[in-house]
Design a protein around this motif. Structure first.
Motif, PDB file in Angstrom:
ATOM      1  N   ASP A 188     -45.805 -42.174 -60.602  1.00 34.11           N
ATOM      2  CA  ASP A 188     -45.677 -43.427 -59.863  1.00 34.11           C
ATOM      3  C   ASP A 188     -44.603 -43.324 -58.791  1.00 34.11           C
ATOM      4  OD1 ASP A 188     -47.661 -44.615 -61.270  1.00 34.11           O
ATOM      5  OD2 ASP A 188     -46.321 -45.635 -62.676  1.00 34.11           O
ATOM      6  N   GLU A 189     -43.565 -42.514 -59.074  1.00 38.16           N
ATOM      7  CA  GLU A 189     -42.481 -42.392 -58.110  1.00 38.16           C
ATOM      8  C   GLU A 189     -42.786 -41.350 -57.037  1.00 38.16           C
ATOM      9  OE1 GLU A 189     -41.496 -42.017 -61.615  1.00 38.16           O
ATOM     10  OE2 GLU A 189     -41.413 -44.193 -61.631  1.00 38.16           O
ATOM     11  N   ASP A 190     -43.515 -40.326 -57.385  1.00 38.63           N
ATOM     12  CA  ASP A 190     -43.793 -39.223 -56.466  1.00 38.63           C
ATOM     13  C   ASP A 190     -45.297 -39.016 -56.421  1.00 38.63           C
ATOM     14  OD1 ASP A 190     -43.901 -36.920 -54.992  1.00 38.63           O
ATOM     15  OD2 ASP A 190     -42.230 -35.943 -56.020  1.00 38.63           O
ATOM     16  N   LYS A 191     -45.939 -39.510 -55.390  1.00 41.87           N
ATOM     17  CA  LYS A 191     -47.397 -39.530 -55.342  1.00 41.87           C
ATOM     18  C   LYS A 191     -48.011 -38.142 -55.185  1.00 41.87           C
ATOM     19  CE  LYS A 191     -47.685 -43.994 -55.676  1.00 41.87           C
ATOM     20  NZ  LYS A 191     -48.187 -44.617 -56.897  1.00 41.87           N
ATOM     21  N   TYR A 192     -47.211 -37.198 -54.706  1.00 40.02           N
ATOM     22  CA  TYR A 192     -47.786 -35.887 -54.403  1.00 40.02           C
ATOM     23  C   TYR A 192     -47.095 -34.799 -55.221  1.00 40.02           C
ATOM     24  CZ  TYR A 192     -49.705 -38.563 -50.589  1.00 40.02           C
ATOM     25  OH  TYR A 192     -50.367 -39.516 -49.872  1.00 40.02           O
ATOM     26  N   VAL A 193     -46.969 -35.054 -56.510  1.00 34.34           N
ATOM     27  CA  VAL A 193     -46.323 -34.080 -57.378  1.00 34.34           C
ATOM     28  C   VAL A 193     -47.324 -33.025 -57.827  1.00 34.34           C
ATOM     29  CG1 VAL A 193     -44.515 -35.595 -58.246  1.00 34.34           C
ATOM     30  CG2 VAL A 193     -46.742 -35.588 -59.355  1.00 34.34           C
ATOM     31  N   PHE A 194     -46.813 -31.813 -57.995  1.00 30.02           N
ATOM     32  CA  PHE A 194     -47.613 -30.716 -58.506  1.00 30.02           C
ATOM     33  C   PHE A 194     -46.868 -30.092 -59.674  1.00 30.02           C
ATOM     34  CE2 PHE A 194     -48.544 -31.221 -54.019  1.00 30.02           C
ATOM     35  CZ  PHE A 194     -49.923 -31.309 -54.017  1.00 30.02           C
ATOM     36  N   ASP A 195     -47.541 -29.235 -60.400  1.00 25.51           N
ATOM     37  CA  ASP A 195     -46.976 -28.648 -61.606  1.00 25.51           C
ATOM     38  C   ASP A 195     -45.588 -28.069 -61.353  1.00 25.51           C
ATOM     39  OD1 ASP A 195     -47.533 -28.096 -64.404  1.00 25.51           O
ATOM     40  OD2 ASP A 195     -47.449 -25.990 -63.829  1.00 25.51           O
ATOM     41  N   ARG A 196     -45.446 -27.266 -60.316  1.00 27.54           N
ATOM     42  CA  ARG A 196     -44.163 -26.617 -60.051  1.00 27.54           C
ATOM     43  C   ARG A 196     -43.140 -27.575 -59.447  1.00 27.54           C
ATOM     44  NH1 ARG A 196     -43.600 -22.792 -63.560  1.00 27.54           N
ATOM     45  NH2 ARG A 196     -45.539 -21.608 -63.753  1.00 27.54           N
ATOM     46  N   THR A 197     -43.597 -28.718 -58.955  1.00 25.28           N
ATOM     47  CA  THR A 197     -42.661 -29.712 -58.444  1.00 25.28           C
ATOM     48  C   THR A 197     -41.736 -30.185 -59.562  1.00 25.28           C
ATOM     49  OG1 THR A 197     -44.348 -30.449 -56.890  1.00 25.28           O
ATOM     50  CG2 THR A 197     -42.480 -31.901 -57.210  1.00 25.28           C
ATOM     51  N   VAL A 198     -42.264 -30.235 -60.784  1.00 24.29           N
ATOM     52  CA  VAL A 198     -41.443 -30.616 -61.929  1.00 24.29           C
ATOM     53  C   VAL A 198     -40.262 -29.662 -62.065  1.00 24.29           C
ATOM     54  CG1 VAL A 198     -41.377 -30.847 -64.445  1.00 24.29           C
ATOM     55  CG2 VAL A 198     -43.340 -31.720 -63.163  1.00 24.29           C
ATOM     56  N   ASP A 199     -40.520 -28.364 -61.898  1.00 24.86           N
ATOM     57  CA  ASP A 199     -39.449 -27.370 -62.004  1.00 24.86           C
ATOM     58  C   ASP A 199     -38.351 -27.645 -60.975  1.00 24.86           C
ATOM     59  OD1 ASP A 199     -40.983 -26.183 -63.939  1.00 24.86           O
ATOM     60  OD2 ASP A 199     -41.819 -24.661 -62.621  1.00 24.86           O
ATOM     61  N   VAL A 200     -38.762 -28.022 -59.771  1.00 27.17           N
ATOM     62  CA  VAL A 200     -37.788 -28.305 -58.710  1.00 27.17           C
ATOM     63  C   VAL A 200     -36.946 -29.530 -59.068  1.00 27.17           C
ATOM     64  CG1 VAL A 200     -37.490 -28.922 -56.284  1.00 27.17           C
ATOM     65  CG2 VAL A 200     -39.250 -27.268 -56.947  1.00 27.17           C
ATOM     66  N   HIS A 201     -37.610 -30.586 -59.541  1.00 29.66           N
ATOM     67  CA  HIS A 201     -36.867 -31.787 -59.936  1.00 29.66           C
ATOM     68  C   HIS A 201     -35.872 -31.479 -61.050  1.00 29.66           C
ATOM     69  CE1 HIS A 201     -38.926 -34.601 -57.402  1.00 29.66           C
ATOM     70  NE2 HIS A 201     -40.113 -34.430 -57.981  1.00 29.66           N
ATOM     71  N   VAL A 202     -36.305 -30.718 -62.067  1.00 30.29           N
ATOM     72  CA  VAL A 202     -35.416 -30.382 -63.186  1.00 30.29           C
ATOM     73  C   VAL A 202     -34.257 -29.510 -62.704  1.00 30.29           C
ATOM     74  CG1 VAL A 202     -35.245 -29.188 -65.397  1.00 30.29           C
ATOM     75  CG2 VAL A 202     -37.226 -30.631 -64.930  1.00 30.29           C
ATOM     76  N   LYS A 203     -34.555 -28.559 -61.838  1.00 26.76           N
ATOM     77  CA  LYS A 203     -33.503 -27.693 -61.284  1.00 26.76           C
ATOM     78  C   LYS A 203     -32.455 -28.526 -60.547  1.00 26.76           C
ATOM     79  CE  LYS A 203     -32.703 -23.896 -58.044  1.00 26.76           C
ATOM     80  NZ  LYS A 203     -33.319 -22.986 -57.053  1.00 26.76           N
ATOM     81  N   ASN A 204     -32.910 -29.457 -59.695  1.00 28.96           N
ATOM     82  CA  ASN A 204     -31.981 -30.302 -58.954  1.00 28.96           C
ATOM     83  C   ASN A 204     -31.177 -31.208 -59.880  1.00 28.96           C
ATOM     84  OD1 ASN A 204     -32.839 -29.212 -56.536  1.00 28.96           O
ATOM     85  ND2 ASN A 204     -34.316 -30.851 -56.121  1.00 28.96           N
ATOM     86  N   LEU A 205     -31.835 -31.721 -60.922  1.00 31.46           N
ATOM     87  CA  LEU A 205     -31.153 -32.561 -61.905  1.00 31.46           C
ATOM     88  C   LEU A 205     -30.037 -31.790 -62.587  1.00 31.46           C
ATOM     89  CD1 LEU A 205     -30.842 -35.055 -63.742  1.00 31.46           C
ATOM     90  CD2 LEU A 205     -32.765 -34.179 -65.108  1.00 31.46           C
ATOM     91  N   ARG A 206     -30.343 -30.585 -63.022  1.00 31.15           N
ATOM     92  CA  ARG A 206     -29.322 -29.757 -63.686  1.00 31.15           C
ATOM     93  C   ARG A 206     -28.152 -29.459 -62.750  1.00 31.15           C
ATOM     94  NH1 ARG A 206     -33.646 -25.570 -66.155  1.00 31.15           N
ATOM     95  NH2 ARG A 206     -33.734 -26.271 -68.320  1.00 31.15           N
ATOM     96  N   LEU A 207     -28.471 -29.137 -61.476  1.00 28.47           N
ATOM     97  CA  LEU A 207     -27.412 -28.825 -60.503  1.00 28.47           C
ATOM     98  C   LEU A 207     -26.481 -30.026 -60.331  1.00 28.47           C
ATOM     99  CD1 LEU A 207     -29.383 -26.842 -57.770  1.00 28.47           C
ATOM    100  CD2 LEU A 207     -27.568 -25.954 -59.250  1.00 28.47           C
ATOM    101  N   LYS A 208     -27.056 -31.209 -60.231  1.00 28.04           N
ATOM    102  CA  LYS A 208     -26.241 -32.405 -60.036  1.00 28.04           C
ATOM    103  C   LYS A 208     -25.424 -32.741 -61.283  1.00 28.04           C
ATOM    104  CE  LYS A 208     -29.246 -34.504 -56.538  1.00 28.04           C
ATOM    105  NZ  LYS A 208     -30.096 -35.671 -56.173  1.00 28.04           N
ATOM    106  N   MET A 209     -25.904 -32.337 -62.446  1.00 25.51           N
ATOM    107  CA  MET A 209     -25.172 -32.578 -63.690  1.00 25.51           C
ATOM    108  C   MET A 209     -24.061 -31.571 -63.910  1.00 25.51           C
ATOM    109  SD  MET A 209     -28.281 -33.609 -66.300  1.00 25.51           S
ATOM    110  CE  MET A 209     -27.180 -33.805 -67.718  1.00 25.51           C
ATOM    111  N   GLY A 210     -24.040 -30.513 -63.113  1.00 30.38           N
ATOM    112  CA  GLY A 210     -22.986 -29.505 -63.239  1.00 30.38           C
ATOM    113  C   GLY A 210     -23.011 -28.821 -64.592  1.00 30.38           C
ATOM    114  N   GLU A 211     -21.847 -28.722 -65.213  1.00 27.28           N
ATOM    115  CA  GLU A 211     -21.747 -28.048 -66.515  1.00 27.28           C
ATOM    116  C   GLU A 211     -22.609 -28.738 -67.568  1.00 27.28           C
ATOM    117  OE1 GLU A 211     -18.372 -26.999 -69.905  1.00 27.28           O
ATOM    118  OE2 GLU A 211     -17.740 -27.634 -67.902  1.00 27.28           O
ATOM    119  N   GLU A 212     -22.787 -30.055 -67.441  1.00 28.92           N
ATOM    120  CA  GLU A 212     -23.575 -30.793 -68.429  1.00 28.92           C
ATOM    121  C   GLU A 212     -25.084 -30.556 -68.275  1.00 28.92           C
ATOM    122  OE1 GLU A 212     -21.919 -32.209 -70.900  1.00 28.92           O
ATOM    123  OE2 GLU A 212     -20.185 -31.432 -69.804  1.00 28.92           O
ATOM    124  N   GLY A 213     -25.476 -29.827 -67.245  1.00 25.30           N
ATOM    125  CA  GLY A 213     -26.882 -29.461 -67.099  1.00 25.30           C
ATOM    126  C   GLY A 213     -27.386 -28.621 -68.256  1.00 25.30           C
TER     127      GLY A 213
END
Length: 233
Positions: A188-213
């Motif tokens: 619903d938030e990302d209309k054009y998501v693909f399988d590997r797009t999930v990996d990118v979102h998770v990678k960015n989430l971890r980076l922003k969380m720093g050590e807590e990633g």
């Protein structure tokens, strides 16, 4: 998926076990009935994600109630479920030993079905308080109302999709989600998501969380979930 609570019942007496299992099922519980310790461990192995509470008779074949209680307390998924001992033994030292092993309650036989039910409901209420509007793991806080993450009281600048993935994983730390399940959640938030797009979102989430990633783990061949090494933290 059923919203009923599932109870692991270990009772080797045929009549008593059948009566209690049927009574609990009539009162809107799912029951996994094991007549010995070996079967109880099979239920745990196959259904750990579904078990909410255990009722264990102490004197059963193969693995007794105390052994199974110890195994539950060391299990990565059900280590924190309520455990009730239901037993005919009436020695104080047995009760003390059971509680020291991590049992939450001790019901002596013969006990009425309604009494057992009352003890079960009390334990489940204690473990399921009214839902809080925030989740905490160590230094990480998720504010459900505002859809925001804080680490060490500092706001983390997440996109809505990144926050959605974080909340999904943090709210259900015992589950591992496939990429497809995450895609369905964020579509619903990302209309054009693909399988590997999930990996990118998770990678960015971890980076922003720093050590807590480190709290978000990749389960190879499966997907993503909470890092269970930190469940006790």
């Amino acid at each position: 998926m059923s919203n009923k609570h599932t109870i692991l019942l270990m009772e080797d007496e045929e009549e008593s076990g059948e009566m209690l299992a049927n009574f609990l099922e009539l009162n809107d519980f799912n029951v996994l009935w094991a007549k010995d310790g070996k079967k109880a461990l099979e239920h745990i192995e196959e259904n750990a994600n579904e078990i909410h509470l255990a009722i264990l008779d102490i004197m059963v074949p193969y693995h007794d109630g105390k052994e199974v209680c110890s195994i539950i307390r060391q299990h990565p998924v059900i280590y924190d479920i309520p455990v009730l001992f239901l037993t005919a033994r009436d020695e104080e030292k047995d009760e003390i030993e059971g509680l020291e092993l991590g049992a939450d309650d001790y019901i002596k036989k013969p006990a009425s079905l309604n009494l057992v039910k009352a003890h079960v409901e009390t334990q489940l209420r204690r473990r399921s308080p009214e839902k809080s509007n925030w989740i905490q793991y160590g230094k990480v806080y998720l504010d459900i109302d505002s859809s925001e993450m804080y680490i060490n009281d500092e706001l983390v600048d997440l996109t809505h999709t990144e926050y959605t993935i974080a909340e999904m994983i943090f709210q259900n730390p015992k589950l591992v989600y496939s990429r497809q399940q995450i895609l369905e959640k964020i579509s619903d938030e990302d209309k054009y998501v693909f399988d590997r797009t999930v990996d990118v979102h998770v990678k960015n989430l971890r980076l922003k969380m720093g050590e807590e990633g480190k709290l978000i783990k990749t389960y190879r061949g499966v997907g993503y979930g909470f890092n269970k090494e930190y469940l006790h933290a």
